[in-house]
Write an enzyme that holds these catalytic residues in place. Sequence first.
Site, short mmCIF file in Angstrom:
data_model
loop_
_atom_site.label_atom_id
_atom_site.label_comp_id
_atom_site.label_asym_id
_atom_site.label_seq_id
_atom_site.Cartn_x
_atom_site.Cartn_y
_atom_site.Cartn_z
N GLN A 1 0.77 -1.16 -0.02
CA GLN A 1 -0.03 0.02 0.04
C GLN A 1 0.69 1.52 -0.03
OE1 GLN A 1 -2.11 -1.23 3.47
NE2 GLN A 1 -0.10 -1.67 4.56
N ASP B 1 0.36 -0.34 13.77
CA ASP B 1 0.80 0.80 14.31
C ASP B 1 0.98 0.51 16.05
OD1 ASP B 1 -1.92 1.35 15.78
OD2 ASP B 1 -2.55 1.75 13.63
N ASP C 1 -7.91 -5.55 13.68
CA ASP C 1 -7.71 -4.16 13.66
C ASP C 1 -7.35 -3.61 12.27
OD1 ASP C 1 -6.86 -1.39 13.73
OD2 ASP C 1 -5.51 -1.91 15.38
N SER C 2 -8.31 -4.05 11.20
CA SER C 2 -7.80 -3.64 9.80
C SER C 2 -7.93 -2.54 9.12
CB SER C 2 -8.68 -4.74 9.00
OG SER C 2 -9.90 -4.53 8.96
N GLY D 1 -2.70 -12.36 7.91
CA GLY D 1 -3.64 -12.52 9.16
C GLY D 1 -4.63 -13.93 8.87
N1 SAM Z 1 -7.08 1.82 12.98
C1 SAM Z 1 -7.36 1.62 11.78
C2 SAM Z 1 -8.48 1.99 10.85
O1 SAM Z 1 -9.64 1.48 11.29
O2 SAM Z 1 -8.32 2.80 9.84
C3 SAM Z 1 -6.47 0.25 11.24
C4 SAM Z 1 -5.03 0.63 11.47
S1 SAM Z 1 -4.06 -0.70 11.33
C5 SAM Z 1 -2.79 0.22 10.37
C6 SAM Z 1 -4.59 -1.60 9.87
C7 SAM Z 1 -3.64 -2.59 9.16
O3 SAM Z 1 -4.29 -3.80 8.91
C8 SAM Z 1 -2.52 -2.24 8.32
O4 SAM Z 1 -1.23 -1.93 8.94
C9 SAM Z 1 -2.49 -3.19 7.15
O5 SAM Z 1 -1.27 -3.40 6.69
C10 SAM Z 1 -3.11 -4.39 8.17
N2 SAM Z 1 -3.65 -5.30 7.18
C11 SAM Z 1 -4.35 -5.34 6.15
N3 SAM Z 1 -4.66 -6.55 5.87
C12 SAM Z 1 -4.25 -7.42 6.59
C13 SAM Z 1 -3.91 -8.87 6.54
N4 SAM Z 1 -4.62 -9.75 5.50
N5 SAM Z 1 -3.37 -9.63 7.53
C14 SAM Z 1 -2.53 -8.74 8.40
N6 SAM Z 1 -2.69 -7.54 8.42
C15 SAM Z 1 -3.39 -6.58 7.54
#
Ligand code: SAM
Length: 274
Positions: A31, A86, A155-156, A138
């Site tokens: 991303q 984060d 927390d995606s 995940g």
């Molecule tokens: N608080 C946030 C929001 O609602 O906007 C979410 C924050 S956190 C940074 C989201 C994270 O999910 C990202 O760092 C992303 O890389 C991760 N992510 C997305 N798809 C994923 C997957 N399939 N497995 C593990 N992590 C994933």
Amino acid sequence: MELWVTEYQTPALGFSCKVTQTLRARRTRFQHLAVVETEQFGRMLLLDGMVQTTEQDEWVYHEMISLVALNAHPHPEQVLIIGGGDGGTLREVVGHPGVKRGVLVEIDEEVVQASRDFFPELCCAFSHPKAELIIRDGTEYVKENQACFDIVIVDSTEPVGPAVKLFSPEFYRDVYSSLKEDGMLVVQSESPFFNADVIKMAYQGIKQSFPITELYLASIPTYPSGLWSFTIGSKRYNPVCPVSSHHQGCKYYNPQVHEAAFRLPGFVRRIIED
Ligand code: SAM
């Protein structure tokens, strides 16, 4: 010259913040990642142009995605977080006295690195003795870890790119299997004003696997519309009623907010009843 960053929350609505410094802006394997210093909200992390967290309001989201399930489960010892690179959710999880181990599975290690470089209040969790960090998808991790977690927190990012799978009924079935017989799942399920389709998808998908499914709300100024939803699937315990009251150091969550968060306005109730 003034610099502003704008998240297009809908095709017809932009949320703009005045930027004083761009600290990082690069494309990772998964991303586009940016960290900017804003005048209003302090440091802000954006992924694919969408606000993920800011220094000034991160605590609402991180407390509310974590502590509702943690305080509704009588023994939340083993907790898995999917996404959340984060570190803010991990901080709340490892800070809960009932938790013995908090595993964070994040797909993009550059999000973790950005937190280590620019968000000291969040990344402090990575070095906590109860914390374990795994860089992986995940969806694969839950398939390989059966019946071992008390709570799984998703927390995606929004359902785009690698996060699309995190909103599917198949994934919720896999999470169900990765939980112990009295486990709970909590997911962030977006804005009732702008993303009713995402709420329906998450709520209905979770309901297909879990006997108890509930939606709750919190006010988050930097997320689209400011009103945010979370959905819980529970195998046994009623998530509406806290059985412990840990809220030390919290700025948003407390036991009264816990119960009130499940009282839904009519238009939100209709989204999940339709
Ligand atoms: N608080 C946030 C929001 O609602 O906007 C979410 C924050 S956190 C940074 C989201 C994270 O999910 C990202 O760092 C992303 O890389 C991760 N992510 C997305 N798809 C994923 C997957 N399939 N497995 C593990 N992590 C994933």
